[in-house]
Design an enzyme around this catalytic site. Structure first.
Site, short mmCIF file in Angstrom:
data_model
loop_
_atom_site.label_atom_id
_atom_site.label_comp_id
_atom_site.label_asym_id
_atom_site.label_seq_id
_atom_site.Cartn_x
_atom_site.Cartn_y
_atom_site.Cartn_z
CE LYS A 172 -4.60 0.25 0.41
NZ LYS A 172 -5.52 -0.83 0.04
N1 GLU Z 1 -6.86 -0.21 -3.29
C1 GLU Z 1 -7.71 -1.39 -3.47
C2 GLU Z 1 -7.89 -2.52 -2.35
O1 GLU Z 1 -7.70 -1.78 -1.11
C3 GLU Z 1 -7.19 -2.09 -4.92
C4 GLU Z 1 -5.88 -2.55 -4.91
C5 GLU Z 1 -5.41 -3.00 -6.30
O2 GLU Z 1 -6.43 -2.92 -7.10
O3 GLU Z 1 -4.48 -3.07 -6.30
O4 GLU Z 1 -7.93 -3.47 -2.52
#
Ligand code: GLU
Length: 419
Positions: A107
């Site tokens: 993240k």
């Molecule tokens: N931010 C989204 C999540 O928390 C998507 C992450 C992604 O598509 O890599 O799952």
């Protein structure tokens, strides 16, 4: 004490303890599984429109690289810190493993209120953040995506910045891009669509017919708005919606397509209707069939969990329910069916994976194919979670996380400890 210490990281660590105890993971193995592989903090200076310089702090946490590259969104929000980003990276790991993607979790975040800067400044910040991350990311190292406060346009700037440094177009460096820049059909809707798909599935298992059923959605960003639209299109009355600007309630059901159009042009639901205004703090405990928290972490505490009046809790946000609330929900399993975040909102990363695969192969799918495979992936993980919960007599969250943690652990055990 760790650099990540804080309420959100502590929550992820406490959840992991529950799973590690359930799986009887030896104490000396636990830290290796839980603690992030690496964390990067950068300063991102930009030129403001008034000629001054402003510096924003950015982070990226890569949880583990055992099963492939890391994968996860980048959040632009004023309260972001390294602990929150680490917790979100850890949840991405369990999520990817649960649904069978060849990724570890990651993240990123920038400590900024994206609404407080101009579009030109946002572009500068997005480009500078990606440029600072170039040594640490790559299509086979770490693949970014959107999260709270970022969108397809930000992904296009990330992709362009990375590509300019490589001297060629590298679409597979980020997912959630515009379709015109190598994105996939169905990614924008994927998370909300997945939430609604699983909610409908549980409703039909519980014998709740869509006609006459009601839903409440907290958060009206990409996840909440598409979940609400899907539920609305299935004939479910969405009686209440909230976002950072307002909350609205209509017992006859809100006109979700009109509300979505309003939010897209006004940046939020405020100004849609003064008669329908409702107390945002009271929205979660409204009586309804399906409750979708699709905003931020830790909104359902023990007190709210005691007072929930939904039949299905479909967690669109990451980490909306605290461990204390989980204890309450454990006692209310007969009344409330919990679809835990790492399953419920995984449609986003599932379709991100499809986007990455399509970019690597330069072979693009029809939207029907994307949606069919998304639902197939979600249904398989749902079945595994439900049968595991029954077999071990554990709550759905414990079952879902246990499946994820087990896969990560198995990967670490078979690969061994280097050197
Ligand atoms: N931010 C989204 C999540 O928390 C998507 C992450 C992604 O598509 O890599 O799952």
């Amino acid at each position: 004490m760790t650099v990540y210490a804080g309420p959100v990281f502590d929550m992820a660590a406490r959840q992991f303890e529950v799973i590690a105890d359930h799986l009887s993971i030896p104490m000396d193995e636990r830290e290796r599984i839980l603690m992030p592989k690496r964390a990067i903090t950068v300063s991102c200076p930009i030129h403001r429109d008034d000629g001054s310089i402003a510096v924003f702090e950015g982070y990226r946490v890569q949880h583990h690289l055992t099963l492939g590259p890391t994968k996860g969104g980048t959040r632009f929000a004023p309260g972001v810190d390294i602990g929150e980003v680490a917790a979100l990276a850890i949840w991405m790991s369990w999520k990817c493993a649960l649904v069978g993607l060849p990724y570890g979790g990651a993240k990123g975040g920038v400590r900024v209120d994206p609404r407080s800067i101009s579009i030109r400044e946002l572009e500068g910040l997005s480009r500078r953040y990606m440029q600072e991350m170039i040594p640490f990311v790559g299509p086979h190292t770490d693949v970014m995506a959107p999260d709270m406060g970022t969108n397809e346009q930000v992904m296009a700037w990330f992709m362009d910045t990375y590509s300019m440094y490589q001297g060629r177009t590298v679409p597979e460096i980020v997912t959630g891009k515009p379709v015109s820049s190598g994105g996939t059909l169905g990614r924008r809707e994927a998370t909300g669509r997945g939430v609604a798909h699983l909610a409908r599935r549980v409703m039909s298992d519980l014998g709740i017919a869509a006609g006459g059923a009601t839903a409440v959605v907290q958060g009206f960003g990409n996840v909440g708005s598409h979940a609400a639209l899907e539920l609305h299109n299935s004939g479910i009355k969405v009686i209440a919606v909230s976002d950072h600007t307002d909350a609205l309630y209509d017992r006859n059901g809100l006109d979700i397509p009109a509300l979505a159009r309003h939010a897209a042009t006004h940046g939020g639901i405020a100004g849609y209707s003064s008669e329908l205004h409702y107390d945002p703090a009271a929205i979660l405990t409204l009586p309804c069939d399906v409750l979708v928290p699709a905003a931020i972490e830790r909104v359902i505490d023990a007190h709210i969990a005691e007072n929930l009046k939904c039949h299905v809790l479909a967690e669109g946000a990451n980490g909306p329910t605290t461990p204390e609330a989980d204890l309450v929900l454990g006692k209310r399993q007969q009344e409330i069916f919990v679809i835990p975040d790492i399953l419920c909102n995984s449609g986003g990363v599932v379709v991100s994976y499809f986007e990455w695969v399509q970019d690597l192969q330069q072979l693009f799918w029809e939207e029907e194919e994307v949606v069919r495979r998304e639902y197939q992936t979600l249904d398989r993980a749902f079945d595994q979670m439900v049968s595991r919960a029954k077999k071990d007599r554990i709550p759905h969250r414990t079952a879902a996380m246990a499946i994820g943690v087990e896969k990560v652990r198995a990967g670490k055990i078979t690969r061994g400890l280097f050197p």
